[in-house]
Design a protein around this motif. Structure first.
Motif, mmCIF file in Angstrom:
data_model
loop_
_atom_site.group_PDB
_atom_site.id
_atom_site.type_symbol
_atom_site.label_atom_id
_atom_site.label_comp_id
_atom_site.label_asym_id
_atom_site.label_seq_id
_atom_site.Cartn_x
_atom_site.Cartn_y
_atom_site.Cartn_z
ATOM 1 N N LEU A 474 0.830 -1.201 0.000
ATOM 2 C CA LEU A 474 0.000 0.000 0.000
ATOM 3 C C LEU A 474 0.867 1.255 0.000
ATOM 4 C CD1 LEU A 474 -2.861 -0.904 2.521
ATOM 5 C CD2 LEU A 474 -3.109 -0.434 0.073
ATOM 6 N N GLU A 475 1.928 1.225 0.789
ATOM 7 C CA GLU A 475 2.842 2.374 0.825
ATOM 8 C C GLU A 475 3.467 2.597 -0.551
ATOM 9 O OE1 GLU A 475 5.754 2.099 3.881
ATOM 10 O OE2 GLU A 475 6.869 3.860 3.223
ATOM 11 N N ALA A 476 3.869 1.501 -1.208
ATOM 12 C CA ALA A 476 4.462 1.616 -2.542
ATOM 13 C C ALA A 476 3.448 2.167 -3.544
ATOM 14 C CB ALA A 476 4.977 0.250 -3.001
ATOM 15 N N LEU A 477 2.195 1.723 -3.447
ATOM 16 C CA LEU A 477 1.148 2.246 -4.326
ATOM 17 C C LEU A 477 0.959 3.746 -4.109
ATOM 18 C CD1 LEU A 477 -1.545 -0.577 -4.009
ATOM 19 C CD2 LEU A 477 -0.185 -0.039 -6.039
ATOM 20 N N TYR A 478 1.022 4.166 -2.860
ATOM 21 C CA TYR A 478 0.861 5.588 -2.555
ATOM 22 C C TYR A 478 1.967 6.415 -3.203
ATOM 23 C CZ TYR A 478 1.063 9.913 0.113
ATOM 24 O OH TYR A 478 1.126 11.235 0.470
ATOM 25 N N PHE A 479 3.207 5.968 -3.047
ATOM 26 C CA PHE A 479 4.317 6.731 -3.629
ATOM 27 C C PHE A 479 4.274 6.712 -5.153
ATOM 28 C CE2 PHE A 479 6.413 6.122 0.592
ATOM 29 C CZ PHE A 479 6.559 7.473 0.886
ATOM 30 N N ASP A 480 3.860 5.579 -5.741
ATOM 31 C CA ASP A 480 3.722 5.517 -7.197
ATOM 32 C C ASP A 480 2.668 6.520 -7.685
ATOM 33 O OD1 ASP A 480 4.178 1.886 -7.474
ATOM 34 O OD2 ASP A 480 5.626 3.551 -7.356
ATOM 35 N N ALA A 481 1.545 6.577 -6.961
ATOM 36 C CA ALA A 481 0.478 7.493 -7.350
ATOM 37 C C ALA A 481 0.928 8.942 -7.198
ATOM 38 C CB ALA A 481 -0.764 7.227 -6.500
ATOM 39 N N ARG A 482 1.704 9.217 -6.162
ATOM 40 C CA ARG A 482 2.175 10.595 -5.963
ATOM 41 C C ARG A 482 3.154 11.002 -7.062
ATOM 42 N NH1 ARG A 482 4.686 12.545 -0.245
ATOM 43 N NH2 ARG A 482 6.528 11.477 -1.043
ATOM 44 N N LYS A 483 4.027 10.063 -7.465
ATOM 45 C CA LYS A 483 4.944 10.347 -8.566
ATOM 46 C C LYS A 483 4.187 10.627 -9.864
ATOM 47 C CE LYS A 483 8.801 7.576 -6.800
ATOM 48 N NZ LYS A 483 9.588 6.316 -6.988
ATOM 49 N N GLN A 484 3.126 9.846 -10.081
ATOM 50 C CA GLN A 484 2.338 10.028 -11.300
ATOM 51 C C GLN A 484 1.664 11.401 -11.308
ATOM 52 O OE1 GLN A 484 2.301 8.023 -13.924
ATOM 53 N NE2 GLN A 484 0.942 9.456 -15.006
ATOM 54 N N ARG A 485 1.127 11.817 -10.140
ATOM 55 C CA ARG A 485 0.505 13.138 -10.062
ATOM 56 C C ARG A 485 1.518 14.239 -10.328
ATOM 57 N NH1 ARG A 485 -2.105 10.953 -5.449
ATOM 58 N NH2 ARG A 485 -0.693 12.132 -4.067
ATOM 59 N N THR A 486 2.747 14.043 -9.838
ATOM 60 C CA THR A 486 3.803 15.034 -10.062
ATOM 61 C C THR A 486 4.123 15.170 -11.549
ATOM 62 O OG1 THR A 486 4.754 14.549 -7.894
ATOM 63 C CG2 THR A 486 6.162 15.677 -9.464
ATOM 64 N N LYS A 487 4.179 14.031 -12.248
ATOM 65 C CA LYS A 487 4.460 14.064 -13.693
ATOM 66 C C LYS A 487 3.353 14.777 -14.436
ATOM 67 C CE LYS A 487 7.193 9.778 -13.954
ATOM 68 N NZ LYS A 487 7.214 8.392 -14.497
ATOM 69 N N GLU A 488 2.105 14.515 -14.060
ATOM 70 C CA GLU A 488 0.965 15.088 -14.771
ATOM 71 C C GLU A 488 0.861 16.596 -14.569
ATOM 72 O OE1 GLU A 488 -1.862 11.098 -14.432
ATOM 73 O OE2 GLU A 488 -2.261 12.862 -13.198
ATOM 74 N N THR A 489 1.345 17.085 -13.436
ATOM 75 C CA THR A 489 1.278 18.531 -13.187
ATOM 76 C C THR A 489 2.530 19.263 -13.606
ATOM 77 O OG1 THR A 489 2.066 18.166 -10.914
ATOM 78 C CG2 THR A 489 -0.336 18.218 -11.274
ATOM 79 N N ALA A 490 3.571 18.525 -14.028
ATOM 80 C CA ALA A 490 4.840 19.170 -14.414
ATOM 81 C C ALA A 490 4.698 19.893 -15.746
ATOM 82 C CB ALA A 490 5.931 18.113 -14.508
#
Length: 490
Positions: A474-490
């Protein structure tokens, strides 16, 4: 004058009776006034039907009346049960029912009220207090601490730490957090002053520093996290707090980096590190940290055993033996049997903490066996957080995860809920509309420090090979999702 914890009474009554004993945000009182207030409170408590062997639930925050009630209980032979006002009314009532308290005392209102529907005296004799900690099943656990254990703890502060005559202690930790006993026992056993620091004062950093400076605070006890917050304030230094000379840490890991940051602000300060679960009366080990240090983020030693304690390892788990160990969990013989055993004729406690002990007797903490954490100084069972999350509407399952820094210190807690929507397995998504106010809903069940900082919906939870929720995944899924959000807003 001072308070003799071994005999639960005020002593040396003719020595500096007008010296300050307690201060809160409203007023300061002398030792003579504290003794008189305690005597008057005892008469009121007896009139309310409270007697030796009972438990009394005390609610409130950082009021002088809270301390008066605790001392009154000790003198009467009544076990006090501290509950901070940060707790919702439902939790206060649940604790009252668990201890079957005849009465409750509200320190903020200075008033007694009815307690449990079917009150009973405590089965265990000579208890100083019952302190409730987070329970892994969602039910809080009552830790029963004897009067002799508190006397040992107060004696250690006076005998071993060399704090001088009538030291002034800062007290900012909740009375329902056992580490707060260090300030209270230290000040009262040494005839000093305890300066109570409410949330409202702490929330205004400059006012907080001025309050401490005006009170001439000399001894600071807190978690490392609390000091880390103070580093954001430029006035938190020796120039603005010239009397502050001793820092005592516990409840979390202290690093060399943190100690050196503190010395940069307070070059002449003594730094003492300590460790001990609630079940061992606040602390069991201590060590004075001395320079030079290596500046690393690795945790420092949590110290050596106190004179009245014995420490040893069983399969890497730290065990604690001595008369300061609890008398067991309130009305939970099953939990008591799992945790307590006899060792060399003394009560011994399996801490659940993994540790190493070197040739000099120094103990090094290496984490937990179970899912218990300490976040910002509060001990939390993730299972209790899970149970509260699972009670939210439309939830099939819930899990919480503690996020850590590279040095192992905890940063925050994230919650995950498995909902009845159409999310694919092990995929995170938005919360349903019914959970738009999830924090407010959760606040009716648990105190604010047990509420995750973020809540995410998940499809079918990932599990381990033993069919348990896989928190690491679950922790890994959270960090993956946060990285994806960062890419989408970059």
């Amino acid at each position: 004058m001072y308070f003799d914890f071994a005999h639960a009474t005020f002593a040396d009554l003719d020595q500096a009776p007008e010296a300050p004993a307690l201060r809160d945000a409203q007023r300061q009182i002398s030792w003579a006034a504290l003794r008189d207030a305690t005597a008057a409170w005892k008469l009121r408590a007896q009139a309310a039907g409270i007697s030796a062997g009972d438990a009394l639930v005390i609610s409130g925050h950082k009021q002088i009346e809270f301390v008066v009630a605790m001392l009154g209980c000790l003198e009467l032979g009544v076990a006090y049960v501290p509950v901070d006002s940060i707790n919702p009314a439902e939790r206060l009532q649940r604790i009252t029912d668990l201890v079957r308290a005849r009465c409750c005392y509200d320190a903020a209102q200075d008033a007694f009220s009815a307690g449990a529907a079917s009150p009973e005296p405590l089965a265990e004799a000579d208890l100083a207090y019952v302190m409730f900690t987070s329970g892994s099943t969602g039910e809080p656990k009552g830790v029963q601490i004897g009067r002799d254990s508190v006397a040992l703890f107060a004696g250690w502060i006076g005998d071993c730490l060399g704090l001088g005559e009538r030291p002034v202690f800062m007290n900012q930790m909740l009375f329902s957090f056992d580490f707060s006993l260090f300030d209270l026992c230290g000040a009262l056993a040494l005839g000093g002053q305890c300066v109570l620091c409410p949330r409202e004062t702490i929330a205004a950093p400059d006012d907080f520093v001025r309050y401490l400076a005006d009170s001439r605070v000399q001894v600071w006890a807190s978690t490392p996290s609390f000091v880390r917050q103070q580093f954001l304030n430029d006035t938190f230094d020796q120039a603005h707090l010239p009397d502050l000379r001793v820092f005592v840490f516990g409840a979390e890991s202290l690093s060399a980096q943190m100690a050196e940051q503190l010395w940069a602000r307070f070059p002449e300060a003594r730094i003492i590190n300590s460790y001990g679960p609630t079940e061992a009366t606040c602390s069991t080990t201590w060590v004075e940290i001395l320079p030079p240090l290596d500046g690393s983020a690795r945790p420092l030693s949590i110290g050596r055993a106190k004179p009245y304690a014995e420490l040893f390892l069983e399969d890497g788990e730290l065990c604690i033996a001595g008369d300061h160990v609890m008398r067991g969990y309130l009305n939970r013989p099953d939990l008591t049997a799992q945790s307590l055993f006899l060792h060399n004729g003394k009560r011994a406690y399996r801490s659940g903490d993994l540790a190493a002990i070197d040739a000099d007797g120094l103990v090094y903490f290496h984490g937990r066996r179970d899912d218990q954490i300490k976040l910002h100084g509060y001990r939390i069972e993730l299972g209790e957080v899970d149970a509260a999350l699972a009670s939210l509407p439309g939830i099939r399952a819930a899990a919480s995860v503690a996020l850590r820094r590279p040095d192992g210190t905890l940063v925050r807690m994230i919650g995950f809920v498995e909902t009845a929507n159409s999310l694919p397995p092990a995929i995170l998504g938005p919360l349903p509309a019914s959970l738009a106010d999830w924090k407010q809903q959760l606040a009716t069940q648990v105190p604010s420090y047990m509420i995750p900082s973020e809540l995410l919906a998940c499809g079918l939870f990932p599990t381990t090979a033993s069919d348990k929720i896989d928190r690491k995944r679950l922790e890994a899924l959270y960090f993956d999702a946060r990285k994806q959000r960062t890419k989408e807003t970059a």
